[in-house]
Design an enzyme around this catalytic site. Structure first.
Site, mmCIF file in Angstrom:
data_model
loop_
_atom_site.group_PDB
_atom_site.id
_atom_site.type_symbol
_atom_site.label_atom_id
_atom_site.label_comp_id
_atom_site.label_asym_id
_atom_site.label_seq_id
_atom_site.Cartn_x
_atom_site.Cartn_y
_atom_site.Cartn_z
ATOM 1 N N PHE A 75 0.846 -1.192 0.000
ATOM 2 C CA PHE A 75 0.000 0.000 0.000
ATOM 3 C C PHE A 75 0.887 1.250 0.000
ATOM 4 O O PHE A 75 1.722 1.440 0.883
ATOM 5 C CB PHE A 75 -0.901 -0.033 1.234
ATOM 6 C CG PHE A 75 -2.012 0.976 1.254
ATOM 7 C CD1 PHE A 75 -2.842 1.174 0.163
ATOM 8 C CD2 PHE A 75 -2.261 1.705 2.404
ATOM 9 C CE1 PHE A 75 -3.883 2.088 0.196
ATOM 10 C CE2 PHE A 75 -3.300 2.618 2.459
ATOM 11 C CZ PHE A 75 -4.113 2.812 1.351
ATOM 12 N N THR A 77 2.164 5.136 0.256
ATOM 13 C CA THR A 77 1.907 6.282 1.124
ATOM 14 C C THR A 77 0.972 7.298 0.453
ATOM 15 O O THR A 77 0.050 7.793 1.100
ATOM 16 C CB THR A 77 3.232 6.936 1.562
ATOM 17 O OG1 THR A 77 4.024 5.958 2.242
ATOM 18 C CG2 THR A 77 2.994 8.121 2.488
ATOM 19 N N LEU A 83 -6.684 8.395 0.955
ATOM 20 C CA LEU A 83 -7.765 7.818 1.751
ATOM 21 C C LEU A 83 -8.039 8.675 2.987
ATOM 22 O O LEU A 83 -9.195 8.903 3.351
ATOM 23 C CB LEU A 83 -7.420 6.380 2.162
ATOM 24 C CG LEU A 83 -8.462 5.649 3.010
ATOM 25 C CD1 LEU A 83 -9.786 5.512 2.254
ATOM 26 C CD2 LEU A 83 -7.935 4.280 3.424
ATOM 27 N N GLU A 85 -7.486 11.932 3.298
ATOM 28 C CA GLU A 85 -8.156 13.157 2.851
ATOM 29 C C GLU A 85 -9.619 12.893 2.518
ATOM 30 O O GLU A 85 -10.494 13.673 2.880
ATOM 31 C CB GLU A 85 -7.446 13.740 1.620
ATOM 32 C CG GLU A 85 -6.185 14.480 1.950
ATOM 33 C CD GLU A 85 -5.840 15.501 0.889
ATOM 34 O OE1 GLU A 85 -6.526 16.547 0.817
ATOM 35 O OE2 GLU A 85 -4.886 15.254 0.135
ATOM 36 N N HIS A 111 3.573 7.036 8.032
ATOM 37 C CA HIS A 111 3.185 5.718 7.516
ATOM 38 C C HIS A 111 4.039 4.715 8.279
ATOM 39 O O HIS A 111 5.217 4.562 8.002
ATOM 40 C CB HIS A 111 3.450 5.650 6.010
ATOM 41 C CG HIS A 111 2.747 4.531 5.327
ATOM 42 N ND1 HIS A 111 2.571 4.519 3.965
ATOM 43 C CD2 HIS A 111 2.168 3.398 5.789
ATOM 44 C CE1 HIS A 111 1.916 3.421 3.614
ATOM 45 N NE2 HIS A 111 1.677 2.718 4.718
#
Length: 191
Positions: A75, A77, A83, A85, A111
């Site tokens: 996934f 950063t 996501l 936001e 992260h």
């Protein structure tokens, strides 16, 4: 002595005395803040503590390798940031008056753990402060094993049409009138 009586009877003395009394000043300030809040066109009922929640699954489209932020199939950063936001944006969207929106202006995130393709990601936001048109959110992202990201995000309430017109004006700055007509025609066809 006579001058003192004159000042004591003046409006200035009454106003000063009123605001120099801490309890009175605090009461008036509270009423003023509430009055301004109720008069605002862009806010229906935004309150500190408002929460948001979004979910997604990591696919190849959201990996660091695909998004160009790294070489791993985990996934990314930038995907986590998007996501976060979205979660903050969606949590307040229905609480704004028609024609108003929010734009992201600041993000500070960490992260802290990776998530492989196929893992479900959840994100939670909480509105922690309202400072005029500025909204401050606490954001956290999780996968099924725990916390993967956290931070703060700021958004500003805007008039959507006015904001878009101002952004579009950048296209027409320093161009001839003929070029402006062409750009306006392109923008109209995109609607």
């Amino acid at each position: 002595m006579q001058k003192l009586k004159k000042i004591k009877n003046s409006k200035e003395f009454i106003i000063r005395s009123f605001f120099e009394t801490p309890s009175c000043a605090e009461i008036v300030r509270g009423y003023m803040i509430e009055y301004i809040r109720l008069r605002r066109k862009d806010i229906k009922m935004l309150e500190v503590g408002l929460k948001g929640h979004q979910e997604m699954t990591v696919t190849d489209q959201f990996t660091a390798k695909t998004m160009g932020s790294g070489v791993m199939d985990v996934f990314a950063t930038p995907a986590m940031l998007a996501l976060m936001e979205k979660t903050a944006f969606m949590s307040v969207a229905e609480h704004l008056n028609e024609g108003c929106g929010t734009v992201g202006t600041r993000v500070e995130i960490e992260h802290v753990a990776s998530s492989p393709i196929g893992m479900k990601i959840t994100c939670d936001s909480e509105l922690t402060a309202i400072e005029g048109r500025k909204l401050v959110f606490k954001v956290e992202a999780y996968d099924s094993k725990g916390l993967i990201g956290k931070g703060t995000h700021e958004r500003f309430i805007i008039d959507s049409d006015k904001f878009q017109k101002k952004a579009n004006a950048k296209l027409t700055a320093n161009r001839s009138a003929a070029e402006n007509i062409t750009i306006e025609a392109i923008l109209q066809n995109q609607k």
